[in-house]
Scaffold this motif. Structure first.
Motif, mmCIF file in Angstrom:
data_model
loop_
_atom_site.group_PDB
_atom_site.id
_atom_site.type_symbol
_atom_site.label_atom_id
_atom_site.label_comp_id
_atom_site.label_asym_id
_atom_site.label_seq_id
_atom_site.Cartn_x
_atom_site.Cartn_y
_atom_site.Cartn_z
ATOM 1 N N ALA A 82 0.848 -1.204 0.000
ATOM 2 C CA ALA A 82 0.000 0.000 0.000
ATOM 3 C C ALA A 82 0.883 1.253 0.000
ATOM 4 O O ALA A 82 0.622 2.207 -0.732
ATOM 5 N N ILE A 83 1.967 1.232 0.791
ATOM 6 C CA ILE A 83 2.858 2.407 0.850
ATOM 7 C C ILE A 83 3.487 2.651 -0.523
ATOM 8 O O ILE A 83 3.530 3.779 -1.014
ATOM 9 N N ARG A 84 3.950 1.557 -1.153
ATOM 10 C CA ARG A 84 4.584 1.709 -2.485
ATOM 11 C C ARG A 84 3.583 2.296 -3.468
ATOM 12 O O ARG A 84 3.897 3.199 -4.231
ATOM 13 N N LEU A 85 2.355 1.769 -3.425
ATOM 14 C CA LEU A 85 1.302 2.231 -4.339
ATOM 15 C C LEU A 85 1.022 3.719 -4.087
ATOM 16 O O LEU A 85 0.948 4.519 -5.018
ATOM 17 N N PHE A 86 0.889 4.068 -2.811
ATOM 18 C CA PHE A 86 0.581 5.457 -2.457
ATOM 19 C C PHE A 86 1.717 6.393 -2.873
ATOM 20 O O PHE A 86 1.477 7.527 -3.244
ATOM 21 N N ARG A 87 2.960 5.913 -2.802
ATOM 22 C CA ARG A 87 4.098 6.781 -3.176
ATOM 23 C C ARG A 87 4.124 7.047 -4.670
ATOM 24 O O ARG A 87 4.592 8.089 -5.110
ATOM 25 N N ARG A 88 3.624 6.072 -5.459
ATOM 26 C CA ARG A 88 3.609 6.250 -6.918
ATOM 27 C C ARG A 88 2.427 7.078 -7.364
ATOM 28 O O ARG A 88 2.416 7.653 -8.421
ATOM 29 N N HIS A 89 1.390 7.079 -6.538
ATOM 30 C CA HIS A 89 0.105 7.644 -6.933
ATOM 31 C C HIS A 89 0.012 9.119 -6.550
ATOM 32 O O HIS A 89 0.158 9.449 -5.382
ATOM 33 N N PRO A 90 -0.259 10.005 -7.521
ATOM 34 C CA PRO A 90 -0.331 11.425 -7.157
ATOM 35 C C PRO A 90 -1.598 11.764 -6.369
ATOM 36 O O PRO A 90 -1.688 12.841 -5.784
ATOM 37 N N ASP A 91 -2.560 10.842 -6.361
ATOM 38 C CA ASP A 91 -3.848 11.146 -5.742
ATOM 39 C C ASP A 91 -3.993 10.564 -4.342
ATOM 40 O O ASP A 91 -5.112 10.471 -3.819
ATOM 41 N N ALA A 92 -2.903 10.141 -3.753
ATOM 42 C CA ALA A 92 -2.995 9.545 -2.419
ATOM 43 C C ALA A 92 -1.672 9.732 -1.697
ATOM 44 O O ALA A 92 -0.629 9.917 -2.328
ATOM 45 N N ALA A 93 -1.725 9.705 -0.381
ATOM 46 C CA ALA A 93 -0.482 9.858 0.391
ATOM 47 C C ALA A 93 -0.662 9.236 1.774
ATOM 48 O O ALA A 93 -1.766 9.256 2.331
#
Ligand SMILES: CC(C)(COP(=O)(O)OP(=O)(O)OC[C@H]1O[C@@H](n2cnc3c(N)ncnc32)[C@H](O)[C@@H]1OP(=O)(O)O)[C@@H](O)C(=O)NCCC(=O)NCCS
Length: 170
Positions: free
Chosen positions: A48-59
Protein backbone atom coordinates in the motif's frame (compact mmCIF):
# COMPACT_ATOMS: atom_id res chain seq x y z
CA UNK A 1 5.85 18.13 22.21
CA UNK A 2 9.33 18.21 23.77
CA UNK A 3 11.04 15.66 21.59
CA UNK A 4 11.56 16.61 17.95
CA UNK A 5 8.69 15.46 15.79
CA UNK A 6 9.39 14.72 12.16
CA UNK A 7 6.53 14.71 9.68
CA UNK A 8 7.28 12.96 6.38
CA UNK A 9 5.86 10.71 3.66
CA UNK A 10 5.75 7.03 4.60
CA UNK A 11 8.46 4.82 3.10
CA UNK A 12 8.25 1.05 2.49
CA UNK A 13 10.55 0.49 5.48
CA UNK A 14 7.83 1.92 7.74
CA UNK A 15 5.44 -0.94 6.98
CA UNK A 16 6.08 -2.96 10.16
CA UNK A 17 5.77 0.07 12.44
CA UNK A 18 2.63 1.32 10.69
CA UNK A 19 1.01 -2.08 10.81
CA UNK A 20 1.80 -2.37 14.55
CA UNK A 21 0.46 1.12 15.24
CA UNK A 22 -2.81 0.45 13.42
CA UNK A 23 -3.33 -2.91 15.08
CA UNK A 24 -2.82 -1.44 18.51
CA UNK A 25 -5.19 1.51 17.87
CA UNK A 26 -7.77 -0.83 16.29
CA UNK A 27 -7.64 -3.06 19.38
CA UNK A 28 -8.39 -0.21 21.82
CA UNK A 29 -11.68 -0.67 23.65
CA UNK A 30 -12.81 2.78 22.51
CA UNK A 31 -13.53 1.41 19.06
CA UNK A 32 -12.15 4.42 17.17
CA UNK A 33 -11.56 2.78 13.81
CA UNK A 34 -13.70 0.92 11.31
CA UNK A 35 -11.81 -2.27 11.94
CA UNK A 36 -11.92 -4.11 15.25
CA UNK A 37 -8.40 -5.28 16.03
CA UNK A 38 -7.44 -6.30 12.52
CA UNK A 39 -5.34 -4.49 9.94
CA UNK A 40 -3.31 -5.13 6.82
CA UNK A 41 -0.28 -7.38 7.35
CA UNK A 42 3.16 -5.77 7.11
CA UNK A 43 3.60 -6.97 3.54
CA UNK A 44 0.19 -5.65 2.53
CA UNK A 45 1.04 -2.40 4.25
CA UNK A 46 4.35 -2.23 2.32
CA UNK A 47 2.48 -2.73 -0.95
CA UNK A 48 0.00 0.00 0.00
CA UNK A 49 2.86 2.41 0.85
CA UNK A 50 4.58 1.71 -2.48
CA UNK A 51 1.30 2.23 -4.34
CA UNK A 52 0.58 5.46 -2.46
CA UNK A 53 4.10 6.78 -3.18
CA UNK A 54 3.61 6.25 -6.92
CA UNK A 55 0.10 7.64 -6.93
CA UNK A 56 -0.33 11.43 -7.16
CA UNK A 57 -3.85 11.15 -5.74
CA UNK A 58 -3.00 9.55 -2.42
CA UNK A 59 -0.48 9.86 0.39
CA UNK A 60 0.46 8.30 3.69
CA UNK A 61 2.13 10.77 6.03
CA UNK A 62 3.83 9.70 9.25
CA UNK A 63 4.85 11.44 12.45
CA UNK A 64 8.11 10.17 13.90
CA UNK A 65 10.09 10.78 17.07
CA UNK A 66 13.50 9.37 18.02
CA UNK A 67 11.54 6.41 19.41
CA UNK A 68 9.86 5.60 16.10
CA UNK A 69 6.61 6.23 14.29
CA UNK A 70 3.90 7.64 16.55
CA UNK A 71 1.20 8.72 14.11
CA UNK A 72 -0.17 8.21 10.66
CA UNK A 73 -2.46 10.13 8.34
CA UNK A 74 -3.66 8.85 4.98
CA UNK A 75 -5.23 10.81 2.16
CA UNK A 76 -7.12 9.61 -0.88
CA UNK A 77 -8.47 11.87 -3.54
CA UNK A 78 -11.97 11.36 -4.87
CA UNK A 79 -12.02 9.50 -8.20
CA UNK A 80 -15.13 11.08 -9.63
CA UNK A 81 -14.27 13.82 -12.16
CA UNK A 82 -16.76 16.18 -10.50
CA UNK A 83 -15.25 15.84 -7.05
CA UNK A 84 -11.54 15.51 -7.68
CA UNK A 85 -10.98 18.60 -5.56
CA UNK A 86 -11.99 16.50 -2.53
CA UNK A 87 -9.77 14.10 -0.58
CA UNK A 88 -10.72 11.81 2.27
CA UNK A 89 -8.45 11.45 5.29
CA UNK A 90 -7.84 8.97 8.08
CA UNK A 91 -5.74 9.63 11.18
CA UNK A 92 -4.35 7.82 14.20
CA UNK A 93 -1.81 8.58 16.92
CA UNK A 94 -0.18 6.04 19.25
CA UNK A 95 -1.84 6.15 22.67
CA UNK A 96 1.25 7.17 24.71
CA UNK A 97 1.85 10.14 22.37
CA UNK A 98 -1.63 11.63 22.38
CA UNK A 99 -2.38 15.15 23.51
CA UNK A 100 1.09 16.36 22.48
CA UNK A 101 0.14 17.99 19.19
CA UNK A 102 0.92 15.03 16.91
CA UNK A 103 -2.59 14.86 15.42
CA UNK A 104 -2.63 18.61 14.82
CA UNK A 105 0.80 18.46 13.11
CA UNK A 106 -0.37 15.65 10.83
CA UNK A 107 -3.48 17.64 9.88
CA UNK A 108 -1.21 20.58 9.04
CA UNK A 109 0.77 18.30 6.73
CA UNK A 110 -2.48 17.11 5.12
CA UNK A 111 -3.38 20.71 4.31
CA UNK A 112 0.07 21.25 2.75
CA UNK A 113 -0.40 18.11 0.64
CA UNK A 114 -3.85 19.35 -0.40
CA UNK A 115 -2.45 22.74 -1.49
CA UNK A 116 0.36 21.11 -3.44
CA UNK A 117 -2.05 18.76 -5.20
CA UNK A 118 -4.97 21.01 -6.07
CA UNK A 119 -7.25 19.62 -3.37
CA UNK A 120 -9.49 22.31 -1.87
CA UNK A 121 -11.64 20.21 0.45
CA UNK A 122 -10.62 17.58 2.99
CA UNK A 123 -13.29 15.33 4.38
CA UNK A 124 -13.50 12.58 6.95
CA UNK A 125 -15.90 10.39 8.87
CA UNK A 126 -15.72 10.14 12.64
CA UNK A 127 -17.81 8.07 15.05
CA UNK A 128 -20.11 10.22 17.22
CA UNK A 129 -18.61 8.78 20.44
CA UNK A 130 -15.06 9.82 19.47
CA UNK A 131 -14.95 13.07 21.43
CA UNK A 132 -11.17 13.47 21.27
CA UNK A 133 -11.12 13.28 17.49
CA UNK A 134 -14.15 15.57 17.09
CA UNK A 135 -12.52 18.14 19.40
CA UNK A 136 -9.28 17.97 17.42
CA UNK A 137 -11.05 18.35 14.07
CA UNK A 138 -13.27 21.20 15.24
CA UNK A 139 -10.37 23.05 16.85
CA UNK A 140 -8.43 22.67 13.60
CA UNK A 141 -11.28 24.18 11.58
CA UNK A 142 -13.27 21.19 10.31
CA UNK A 143 -17.02 21.74 10.09
CA UNK A 144 -19.75 19.18 10.59
CA UNK A 145 -21.45 18.51 7.26
CA UNK A 146 -23.84 15.78 8.17
CA UNK A 147 -24.82 12.85 10.31
CA UNK A 148 -24.79 9.55 8.47
CA UNK A 149 -27.02 6.95 10.13
CA UNK A 150 -25.99 3.29 9.93
CA UNK A 151 -23.38 4.32 7.40
CA UNK A 152 -20.77 1.66 8.20
CA UNK A 153 -20.91 -1.99 9.03
CA UNK A 154 -18.47 -2.77 11.84
CA UNK A 155 -18.20 -6.16 13.49
CA UNK A 156 -21.76 -7.35 13.87
CA UNK A 157 -23.47 -3.98 13.78
CA UNK A 158 -24.17 -0.89 11.75
CA UNK A 159 -22.68 2.30 13.14
CA UNK A 160 -23.38 6.00 12.58
CA UNK A 161 -20.75 8.50 11.50
CA UNK A 162 -20.37 12.25 11.46
CA UNK A 163 -19.16 13.68 8.16
CA UNK A 164 -16.75 16.60 8.59
CA UNK A 165 -14.97 18.83 6.11
CA UNK A 166 -12.17 21.40 5.98
CA UNK A 167 -11.91 23.96 3.22
CA UNK A 168 -8.32 24.54 2.17
CA UNK A 169 -7.50 28.15 1.45
CA UNK A 170 -4.71 29.26 -0.86
C1 LIG B 1 -7.98 11.68 17.74
C2 LIG B 1 -6.46 11.65 17.82
C3 LIG B 1 -5.89 11.42 16.41
C4 LIG B 1 -5.95 12.99 18.36
O1 LIG B 1 -4.53 13.03 18.22
P1 LIG B 1 -3.62 13.82 19.26
O2 LIG B 1 -2.23 13.77 18.76
O3 LIG B 1 -3.86 13.34 20.64
O4 LIG B 1 -4.21 15.29 19.12
P2 LIG B 1 -3.45 16.65 19.49
O5 LIG B 1 -2.54 16.44 20.64
O6 LIG B 1 -2.87 17.22 18.25
O7 LIG B 1 -4.71 17.53 19.99
C5 LIG B 1 -4.97 18.81 19.48
C6 LIG B 1 -6.23 19.32 20.13
O8 LIG B 1 -7.33 18.44 19.92
C7 LIG B 1 -8.17 18.41 21.09
N1 LIG B 1 -8.10 17.08 21.73
C8 LIG B 1 -7.33 16.04 21.35
N2 LIG B 1 -7.55 14.98 22.15
C9 LIG B 1 -8.47 15.36 23.06
C10 LIG B 1 -9.10 14.72 24.15
N3 LIG B 1 -8.81 13.44 24.49
N4 LIG B 1 -10.02 15.40 24.86
C11 LIG B 1 -10.32 16.69 24.56
N5 LIG B 1 -9.73 17.37 23.52
C12 LIG B 1 -8.82 16.71 22.79
C13 LIG B 1 -7.61 19.47 22.00
O9 LIG B 1 -8.21 20.70 21.63
C14 LIG B 1 -6.15 19.45 21.63
O10 LIG B 1 -5.46 20.62 21.96
P3 LIG B 1 -4.84 20.78 23.46
O11 LIG B 1 -4.13 19.48 23.78
O12 LIG B 1 -3.91 21.95 23.29
O13 LIG B 1 -6.02 21.03 24.35
C15 LIG B 1 -5.97 10.52 18.80
O14 LIG B 1 -6.68 10.64 20.01
C16 LIG B 1 -6.16 9.12 18.25
O15 LIG B 1 -5.33 8.63 17.47
N6 LIG B 1 -7.24 8.45 18.66
C17 LIG B 1 -7.49 7.06 18.22
C18 LIG B 1 -7.70 6.96 16.73
C19 LIG B 1 -8.76 7.91 16.26
O16 LIG B 1 -9.71 8.19 16.94
N7 LIG B 1 -8.56 8.41 15.01
C20 LIG B 1 -9.51 9.33 14.42
C21 LIG B 1 -10.57 8.55 13.75
S1 LIG B 1 -11.73 9.62 12.92
Amino acid sequence: MNEALRIRRAAPGDADALSRLARSVAAEPGGWLLTLGTWRSSSEERRAIRLFRRHPDAAIIVAETAEGIVGRLSLTRDHHPSSQHVADLGLMVAQPYRRRGVGRSLLGAAVEWARANGVSKLELHVFPHNEAAIKLYESFGFEREGYRKRHYHRGQEYVDAILMAYFVTA
